[in-house]
Design a protein around this motif. Sequence first.
Motif, PDB file in Angstrom:
ATOM      1  N   LEU A   1       0.833  -1.201   0.000  1.00  0.00           N
ATOM      2  CA  LEU A   1       0.000   0.000   0.000  1.00  0.00           C
ATOM      3  C   LEU A   1       0.871   1.256   0.000  1.00  0.00           C
ATOM      4  O   LEU A   1       0.651   2.175  -0.795  1.00  0.00           O
ATOM      5  CB  LEU A   1      -0.941   0.008   1.209  1.00  0.00           C
ATOM      6  N   LYS A   2       1.842   1.306   0.879  1.00  0.00           N
ATOM      7  CA  LYS A   2       2.706   2.492   0.969  1.00  0.00           C
ATOM      8  C   LYS A   2       3.470   2.715  -0.338  1.00  0.00           C
ATOM      9  O   LYS A   2       3.584   3.845  -0.804  1.00  0.00           O
ATOM     10  CB  LYS A   2       3.680   2.368   2.156  1.00  0.00           C
ATOM     11  N   ALA A   3       3.973   1.637  -0.931  1.00  0.00           N
ATOM     12  CA  ALA A   3       4.689   1.761  -2.209  1.00  0.00           C
ATOM     13  C   ALA A   3       3.752   2.227  -3.323  1.00  0.00           C
ATOM     14  O   ALA A   3       4.122   3.078  -4.144  1.00  0.00           O
ATOM     15  CB  ALA A   3       5.335   0.428  -2.569  1.00  0.00           C
ATOM     16  N   ASP A   4       2.534   1.687  -3.343  1.00  0.00           N
ATOM     17  CA  ASP A   4       1.560   2.087  -4.368  1.00  0.00           C
ATOM     18  C   ASP A   4       1.129   3.535  -4.185  1.00  0.00           C
ATOM     19  O   ASP A   4       0.933   4.259  -5.167  1.00  0.00           O
ATOM     20  CB  ASP A   4       0.344   1.157  -4.358  1.00  0.00           C
ATOM     21  N   GLN A   5       0.970   3.968  -2.936  1.00  0.00           N
ATOM     22  CA  GLN A   5       0.613   5.363  -2.683  1.00  0.00           C
ATOM     23  C   GLN A   5       1.704   6.295  -3.200  1.00  0.00           C
ATOM     24  O   GLN A   5       1.411   7.340  -3.783  1.00  0.00           O
ATOM     25  CB  GLN A   5       0.375   5.604  -1.192  1.00  0.00           C
ATOM     26  N   GLU A   6       2.939   5.903  -3.001  1.00  0.00           N
ATOM     27  CA  GLU A   6       4.050   6.718  -3.471  1.00  0.00           C
ATOM     28  C   GLU A   6       4.133   6.694  -4.999  1.00  0.00           C
ATOM     29  O   GLU A   6       4.380   7.715  -5.635  1.00  0.00           O
ATOM     30  CB  GLU A   6       5.362   6.208  -2.870  1.00  0.00           C
ATOM     31  N   ARG A   7       3.902   5.539  -5.575  1.00  0.00           N
ATOM     32  CA  ARG A   7       4.040   5.372  -7.024  1.00  0.00           C
ATOM     33  C   ARG A   7       2.871   5.980  -7.805  1.00  0.00           C
ATOM     34  O   ARG A   7       3.065   6.647  -8.821  1.00  0.00           O
ATOM     35  CB  ARG A   7       4.161   3.899  -7.356  1.00  0.00           C
ATOM     36  N   TYR A   8       1.631   5.708  -7.347  1.00  0.00           N
ATOM     37  CA  TYR A   8       0.450   6.113  -8.103  1.00  0.00           C
ATOM     38  C   TYR A   8      -0.299   7.294  -7.497  1.00  0.00           C
ATOM     39  O   TYR A   8      -1.178   7.856  -8.138  1.00  0.00           O
ATOM     40  CB  TYR A   8      -0.532   4.937  -8.220  1.00  0.00           C
ATOM     41  N   GLY A   9      -0.018   7.618  -6.249  1.00  0.00           N
ATOM     42  CA  GLY A   9      -0.762   8.651  -5.536  1.00  0.00           C
ATOM     43  C   GLY A   9      -1.762   8.002  -4.585  1.00  0.00           C
ATOM     44  O   GLY A   9      -2.236   6.894  -4.832  1.00  0.00           O
ATOM     45  N   GLU A  10      -2.063   8.693  -3.501  1.00  0.00           N
ATOM     46  CA  GLU A  10      -2.910   8.114  -2.457  1.00  0.00           C
ATOM     47  C   GLU A  10      -4.352   7.903  -2.885  1.00  0.00           C
ATOM     48  O   GLU A  10      -5.079   7.141  -2.255  1.00  0.00           O
ATOM     49  CB  GLU A  10      -2.859   8.983  -1.199  1.00  0.00           C
ATOM     50  N   SER A  11      -4.776   8.569  -3.949  1.00  0.00           N
ATOM     51  CA  SER A  11      -6.178   8.461  -4.353  1.00  0.00           C
ATOM     52  C   SER A  11      -6.365   7.577  -5.587  1.00  0.00           C
ATOM     53  O   SER A  11      -7.405   7.635  -6.232  1.00  0.00           O
ATOM     54  CB  SER A  11      -6.757   9.856  -4.609  1.00  0.00           C
ATOM     55  N   ASP A  12      -5.399   6.746  -5.897  1.00  0.00           N
ATOM     56  CA  ASP A  12      -5.498   5.875  -7.063  1.00  0.00           C
ATOM     57  C   ASP A  12      -6.290   4.613  -6.717  1.00  0.00           C
ATOM     58  O   ASP A  12      -6.259   4.121  -5.591  1.00  0.00           O
ATOM     59  CB  ASP A  12      -4.096   5.486  -7.547  1.00  0.00           C
ATOM     60  N   LEU A  13      -6.979   4.095  -7.702  1.00  0.00           N
ATOM     61  CA  LEU A  13      -7.802   2.895  -7.512  1.00  0.00           C
ATOM     62  C   LEU A  13      -6.976   1.694  -7.061  1.00  0.00           C
ATOM     63  O   LEU A  13      -7.471   0.843  -6.317  1.00  0.00           O
ATOM     64  CB  LEU A  13      -8.563   2.572  -8.796  1.00  0.00           C
ATOM     65  N   VAL A  14      -5.731   1.620  -7.469  1.00  0.00           N
ATOM     66  CA  VAL A  14      -4.890   0.495  -7.047  1.00  0.00           C
ATOM     67  C   VAL A  14      -4.745   0.484  -5.522  1.00  0.00           C
ATOM     68  O   VAL A  14      -4.674  -0.578  -4.906  1.00  0.00           O
ATOM     69  CB  VAL A  14      -3.521   0.506  -7.770  1.00  0.00           C
ATOM     70  N   CYS A  15      -4.758   1.650  -4.901  1.00  0.00           N
ATOM     71  CA  CYS A  15      -4.675   1.729  -3.436  1.00  0.00           C
ATOM     72  C   CYS A  15      -5.959   1.218  -2.783  1.00  0.00           C
ATOM     73  O   CYS A  15      -5.914   0.643  -1.692  1.00  0.00           O
ATOM     74  CB  CYS A  15      -4.370   3.150  -2.990  1.00  0.00           C
ATOM     75  N   ALA A  16      -7.095   1.394  -3.457  1.00  0.00           N
ATOM     76  CA  ALA A  16      -8.355   0.848  -2.946  1.00  0.00           C
ATOM     77  C   ALA A  16      -8.279  -0.670  -2.888  1.00  0.00           C
ATOM     78  O   ALA A  16      -8.764  -1.292  -1.936  1.00  0.00           O
ATOM     79  CB  ALA A  16      -9.526   1.295  -3.815  1.00  0.00           C
ATOM     80  N   VAL A  17      -7.653  -1.278  -3.889  1.00  0.00           N
ATOM     81  CA  VAL A  17      -7.464  -2.726  -3.892  1.00  0.00           C
ATOM     82  C   VAL A  17      -6.547  -3.130  -2.742  1.00  0.00           C
ATOM     83  O   VAL A  17      -6.794  -4.124  -2.047  1.00  0.00           O
ATOM     84  CB  VAL A  17      -6.899  -3.207  -5.248  1.00  0.00           C
ATOM     85  N   ASP A  18      -5.501  -2.352  -2.509  1.00  0.00           N
ATOM     86  CA  ASP A  18      -4.594  -2.633  -1.388  1.00  0.00           C
ATOM     87  C   ASP A  18      -5.338  -2.565  -0.053  1.00  0.00           C
ATOM     88  O   ASP A  18      -5.145  -3.421   0.820  1.00  0.00           O
ATOM     89  CB  ASP A  18      -3.428  -1.646  -1.376  1.00  0.00           C
ATOM     90  N   TYR A  19      -6.171  -1.538   0.106  1.00  0.00           N
ATOM     91  CA  TYR A  19      -6.961  -1.430   1.342  1.00  0.00           C
ATOM     92  C   TYR A  19      -7.885  -2.641   1.496  1.00  0.00           C
ATOM     93  O   TYR A  19      -8.034  -3.183   2.593  1.00  0.00           O
ATOM     94  CB  TYR A  19      -7.793  -0.146   1.358  1.00  0.00           C
ATOM     95  N   HIS A  20      -8.509  -3.048   0.411  1.00  0.00           N
ATOM     96  CA  HIS A  20      -9.381  -4.222   0.458  1.00  0.00           C
ATOM     97  C   HIS A  20      -8.592  -5.456   0.904  1.00  0.00           C
ATOM     98  O   HIS A  20      -9.039  -6.218   1.762  1.00  0.00           O
ATOM     99  CB  HIS A  20     -10.030  -4.470  -0.904  1.00  0.00           C
ATOM    100  N   ASN A  21      -7.418  -5.649   0.317  1.00  0.00           N
ATOM    101  CA  ASN A  21      -6.603  -6.804   0.680  1.00  0.00           C
ATOM    102  C   ASN A  21      -6.171  -6.750   2.141  1.00  0.00           C
ATOM    103  O   ASN A  21      -6.121  -7.778   2.822  1.00  0.00           O
ATOM    104  CB  ASN A  21      -5.400  -6.918  -0.250  1.00  0.00           C
ATOM    105  N   LEU A  22      -5.872  -5.563   2.635  1.00  0.00           N
ATOM    106  CA  LEU A  22      -5.567  -5.415   4.062  1.00  0.00           C
ATOM    107  C   LEU A  22      -6.788  -5.762   4.910  1.00  0.00           C
ATOM    108  O   LEU A  22      -6.659  -6.373   5.973  1.00  0.00           O
ATOM    109  CB  LEU A  22      -5.097  -3.992   4.372  1.00  0.00           C
ATOM    110  N   GLY A  23      -7.963  -5.390   4.443  1.00  0.00           N
ATOM    111  CA  GLY A  23      -9.193  -5.763   5.149  1.00  0.00           C
ATOM    112  C   GLY A  23      -9.347  -7.268   5.221  1.00  0.00           C
ATOM    113  O   GLY A  23      -9.693  -7.823   6.269  1.00  0.00           O
ATOM    114  N   VAL A  24      -9.070  -7.940   4.120  1.00  0.00           N
ATOM    115  CA  VAL A  24      -9.199  -9.398   4.092  1.00  0.00           C
ATOM    116  C   VAL A  24      -8.207 -10.056   5.043  1.00  0.00           C
ATOM    117  O   VAL A  24      -8.571 -10.942   5.820  1.00  0.00           O
ATOM    118  CB  VAL A  24      -9.011  -9.950   2.653  1.00  0.00           C
ATOM    119  N   THR A  25      -6.948  -9.624   5.010  1.00  0.00           N
ATOM    120  CA  THR A  25      -5.960 -10.261   5.888  1.00  0.00           C
ATOM    121  C   THR A  25      -6.292 -10.020   7.358  1.00  0.00           C
ATOM    122  O   THR A  25      -6.116 -10.909   8.191  1.00  0.00           O
ATOM    123  CB  THR A  25      -4.522  -9.788   5.581  1.00  0.00           C
TER     124      THR A  25
END
Length: 110
Positions: free
Chosen positions: A61-85
């Motif tokens: 998530l932190k790497a994706d936020q840095e790479r794509y920006g905190e409001s990118d859809l890829v970060c939403a997927v990361d948050y979802h995966n963190l929710g699952v774990t």
Amino acid sequence: GGGTILSQKLDLIPLVLDDPATLDSHAINPDRYVPPCHKMVADCLKFREYDEATEVYYDILKADQERYGESDLVCAVDYHNLGVTNLLSGDLDSALHYFQESVLLKRACL
């Protein structure tokens, strides 16, 4: 907002962590679905090492936020995966927090 979908950028099939068949060692071929860091998470989940999986997804998530920006859809997927774990580990409060973050970000991106 103009979010990106990581699976489209990398021509990958998304890994659905909520699907019990995903974690079945006979059903998953992580090399076909995900980059190596996600394969490591799949291995952690398969062996019920939820804290390690959560830690890796947090780093992703932190790497994706840095790479794509905190409001990118890829970060939403990361948050979802963190929710699952977190859900799998039994940390329901954290799971709810990450799922809510995922939904808010998805709404903002779509």
